[in-house]
Design a protein around this motif. Sequence first.
Motif, PDB file in Angstrom:
ATOM      1  N   LEU B  56      45.025  -2.186 -77.460  1.00 19.92           N
ATOM      2  CA  LEU B  56      44.095  -3.311 -77.339  1.00 19.92           C
ATOM      3  C   LEU B  56      43.248  -3.218 -76.067  1.00 19.92           C
ATOM      4  O   LEU B  56      42.406  -4.069 -75.816  1.00 19.92           O
ATOM      5  N   VAL B  84      54.138  -5.265 -82.510  1.00 15.79           N
ATOM      6  CA  VAL B  84      53.722  -5.982 -81.307  1.00 15.79           C
ATOM      7  C   VAL B  84      53.872  -7.485 -81.512  1.00 15.79           C
ATOM      8  O   VAL B  84      53.423  -8.026 -82.532  1.00 15.79           O
ATOM      9  N   PRO B  86      52.653 -10.589 -79.457  1.00  9.91           N
ATOM     10  CA  PRO B  86      51.879 -10.961 -78.264  1.00  9.91           C
ATOM     11  C   PRO B  86      52.433 -12.209 -77.579  1.00  9.91           C
ATOM     12  O   PRO B  86      53.303 -12.887 -78.127  1.00  9.91           O
ATOM     13  N   ASP B  87      51.895 -12.493 -76.400  1.00  7.10           N
ATOM     14  CA  ASP B  87      52.406 -13.638 -75.630  1.00  7.10           C
ATOM     15  C   ASP B  87      52.040 -14.974 -76.260  1.00  7.10           C
ATOM     16  O   ASP B  87      52.631 -15.992 -75.940  1.00  7.10           O
ATOM     17  N   GLU B  88      51.046 -14.978 -77.152  1.00  7.78           N
ATOM     18  CA  GLU B  88      50.717 -16.207 -77.894  1.00  7.78           C
ATOM     19  C   GLU B  88      50.874 -15.906 -79.381  1.00  7.78           C
ATOM     20  O   GLU B  88      50.505 -14.832 -79.831  1.00  7.78           O
ATOM     21  N   ASN B  90      49.883 -15.483 -82.829  1.00 11.26           N
ATOM     22  CA  ASN B  90      48.506 -15.295 -83.299  1.00 11.26           C
ATOM     23  C   ASN B  90      48.419 -15.004 -84.788  1.00 11.26           C
ATOM     24  O   ASN B  90      47.596 -14.197 -85.219  1.00 11.26           O
ATOM     25  N   LEU B  91      49.277 -15.680 -85.565  1.00 11.50           N
ATOM     26  CA  LEU B  91      49.166 -15.502 -87.017  1.00 11.50           C
ATOM     27  C   LEU B  91      48.078 -16.439 -87.542  1.00 11.50           C
ATOM     28  O   LEU B  91      47.461 -17.175 -86.782  1.00 11.50           O
ATOM     29  N   TYR B  92      47.867 -16.404 -88.850  1.00 13.26           N
ATOM     30  CA  TYR B  92      46.755 -17.160 -89.439  1.00 13.26           C
ATOM     31  C   TYR B  92      47.193 -18.594 -89.750  1.00 13.26           C
ATOM     32  O   TYR B  92      48.065 -18.793 -90.603  1.00 13.26           O
ATOM     33  N   PRO B  93      46.596 -19.577 -89.074  1.00 19.96           N
ATOM     34  CA  PRO B  93      47.070 -20.965 -89.234  1.00 19.96           C
ATOM     35  C   PRO B  93      46.917 -21.500 -90.663  1.00 19.96           C
ATOM     36  O   PRO B  93      47.678 -22.362 -91.085  1.00 19.96           O
ATOM     37  N   GLU B  94      45.954 -20.950 -91.398  1.00 21.86           N
ATOM     38  CA  GLU B  94      45.684 -21.485 -92.736  1.00 21.86           C
ATOM     39  C   GLU B  94      46.544 -20.848 -93.826  1.00 21.86           C
ATOM     40  O   GLU B  94      46.520 -21.281 -94.977  1.00 21.86           O
ATOM     41  N   PHE B 103      50.848 -10.571 -95.632  1.00 22.64           N
ATOM     42  CA  PHE B 103      49.573 -10.003 -95.185  1.00 22.64           C
ATOM     43  C   PHE B 103      49.811  -8.957 -94.088  1.00 22.64           C
ATOM     44  O   PHE B 103      49.236  -7.863 -94.121  1.00 22.64           O
ATOM     45  N   THR B 148      56.175 -15.049 -85.554  1.00 18.73           N
ATOM     46  CA  THR B 148      55.377 -13.995 -84.914  1.00 18.73           C
ATOM     47  C   THR B 148      56.236 -12.765 -84.650  1.00 18.73           C
ATOM     48  O   THR B 148      55.772 -11.634 -84.824  1.00 18.73           O
ATOM     49  N   ALA B 151      56.740 -11.105 -87.961  1.00 18.79           N
ATOM     50  CA  ALA B 151      55.539 -10.346 -88.338  1.00 18.79           C
ATOM     51  C   ALA B 151      55.473  -9.018 -87.579  1.00 18.79           C
ATOM     52  O   ALA B 151      55.011  -8.009 -88.113  1.00 18.79           O
TER      53      ALA B 151
END
Lengths: 245, 327
Positions: B56, B84, B86-88, B90-94, B103, B148, B151
Motif C-alpha cells: 500500500l 492484512v 488494517p488498523d481500522e 474497512n469492510l463494505y458497510p452496505e 467478496f 475484519t 476477512a
Amino acid sequence: MKLWIAFWNILLKDMRTYYLKPPNVSWGIIFPLAWTGMFFIRSDSGIESILTLLPGMVALSILFGTTSMLAVTVTFEKKNRSFERLLLAPIPFELLMLAKTSGAILFGVANGFVPVIMAAFLVDLSGIGWGSFVLTVFLIAVVSTFLGLFIAVAVSEVFEAQTFSNFFRFPMIFLCGLFFPIEKLPLFLKPLSYALPLTYGVDVLHGTVHGGHTMPFPLDFVILAAFCVGLFAMCLRNIRRRWIA
Amino acid sequence: MIDEKSYIEVRGLTKHFGKVLAVADVDFAVAKGELFGFLGPNGAGKTTIINILTGLAHPDSGTIRIGGIDCTGNSKAAQHLIGVVPDESNLYPELTGFDNLCFCAALYGMKKAERQARARELLNVFGLSGASDRKFGGYSKGMKRKLTIAAGIIHKPVILFLDEPTTGIDVASARHLRQLISDLNKGGTTIFLTTHYIEEAERLCDRIAFIVSGHIVQVDTVEHLVQPIQARHILQIVCANMPQDIQKYLSASFPDLEFTTPGHGLIRVEAEKPVHVGLLVRFIEERGGEVSEARRIRPSLEDIFVRITGIEANHMHKEKEKTGGGR
C-alpha cells in the motif's frame, strides 16, 4: 489464481451495491427524460427535431451518468478505506481498475439508450447506423468513466467529486457539439472543442442518426479510442502516485 | 542477522513523507510460524512499515522479501501469500457480514462453493454466525474487528499482518481476539502484529521489536528483553497529596535508589538490592504525603520498554485515546 473470479465479483458487487440501487436506476431514467423534454420544448420545432436532439441527449446521459457515479463511489470507497482491500488483492492493478470501472461503463451504456428508447416511441429510428451508434455509445461510456475516475483520484471528499466533475461536464455540453454545432462557436473556443473527447463521440452519433457529422468516422473512432487509453493510463499513474505513495 | 527460513526479511527500509523521516533504515526478519510484534507509540512508523510490506506504500529504499519472494520492486508478487487486517475496520458497510467475507474470498480467486463454506466456517469461529445476514455498517466495534480479521484470513494466508487488532474495542472482545490470534499462530500462520499495548505484545508475541520515531531500538524475545532487569527490585508507592519536589528529595536522601514519578500519584523505585519500604514511606509522610499503598512489583516488559525508549506506557495509551482508540 483465477483472475476472472475477482474481476466478475468486483463488477457484480458494484452493480448490486451502487448501480442497480433504486435511486440510481431512477436517476438513470429521469435524468435523460428531463433533459430530452427540456430541449424538445425549448427547440419548439416539432417532432422531427428529435432526431437532431437525440445524439446530444445520448451523450449527455452517458456523461452525467458515468462521471457522477464513478467519481462518487470511488471517492467513497477511498474515504472509508475499503478501496485498500482491492489494492491488497493479488490482482494486476490494471485489471483491478478495469473491473472497478466496468460497472460504470455498463451503467453509462444503459443510460445512453434511455433517450433512444423514448425516441423510438415518437420517431422512426430505422435509418440509424446501429453498428457505429452502439460502438460510439460504448466508447463515450468508457471515456466518460475514465474521466470520472480521473476526478475521483484528484479529490478526497465525495462533495468535491461532484463539484469538480461539473467543472468538466457543463463546459462539455456547450463545447462538444451536443446541441450547438462547433462551427458556430467563436474561433477562440474551437481548439478547446477539439481537445475534448466527447466532440468525437458526438460527431459519430450525429452522423449515424441524421448524417450531420463533420469528420470521417474512422478518425473519430481512433481519436476517441486514443482518449480512452490515454485517460486510463493517466488515471493509473495518478492512483499509483497519490494512493500507493 | 536474517534467518534462512525467514518468512519476512526487511533490510535497510527507509521512507520519508516530505521532509519527515517515517521509517529509518529498518532491518528485521520474521521466521516461519513466529508471532512477531512491533511495539511503539503513535507515529512510530508501525503502520507505514505494514503498508510498505503489503503493497500500500512504496519505500524510498531498502529490500523486502516475503515468503522467499523478492517484493522490492513488485509489491503484487507476494500478495497471494499474505492477509492484512488494517488498523481500522474497512469492510463494505452496505454488505452483510456473510457477503463481505464471500467478496473478500472472491478477490483471491476462490470459487463460489468454496468461499461460501469458508465464510460460514469463519463466522462460526468468530462467533458471528447470528449476525451473518446483518449489514456490516450496523455491527458493533468489536464485531467489526472480528469480521475484519476473518476477512484477512479468508484465503488461508501463510503470513498475516495485524495492525493494532484490539484498539478501540471492549475488554471482553479484546481478550477473545487475542485468543483467536494465538490460535491462528498455533495453527501455523506467521503473524506480524503492531500494537501500542505493552501487555498485549508481552502476552502474544514470540519476539518484539521496540520502534520509536521510525527506528527499531531493540528486537528480542520477551524473556531476553526483560532479563537485564529481572534481578532488579521494583517498588510502587501510591501517594495522595504528593509533596512538591519529592523525587528530588528522595534521590538526594537515597542515592542507591532510582525514583520516577509517572503521574497519578505514583512513585516508582528501582534498586539493585531489596528496598526498605518502611523507611521510604516514613520519609514521604514526614513531608506531607499520604501513602495509601506500597507494593513490590515484578519487572515487566513495560519496565524495559520505558527504560529503552524513555516513553511511558500511559503516554502511549493517552495518545491513542486522543486519536479515537483506547479500550
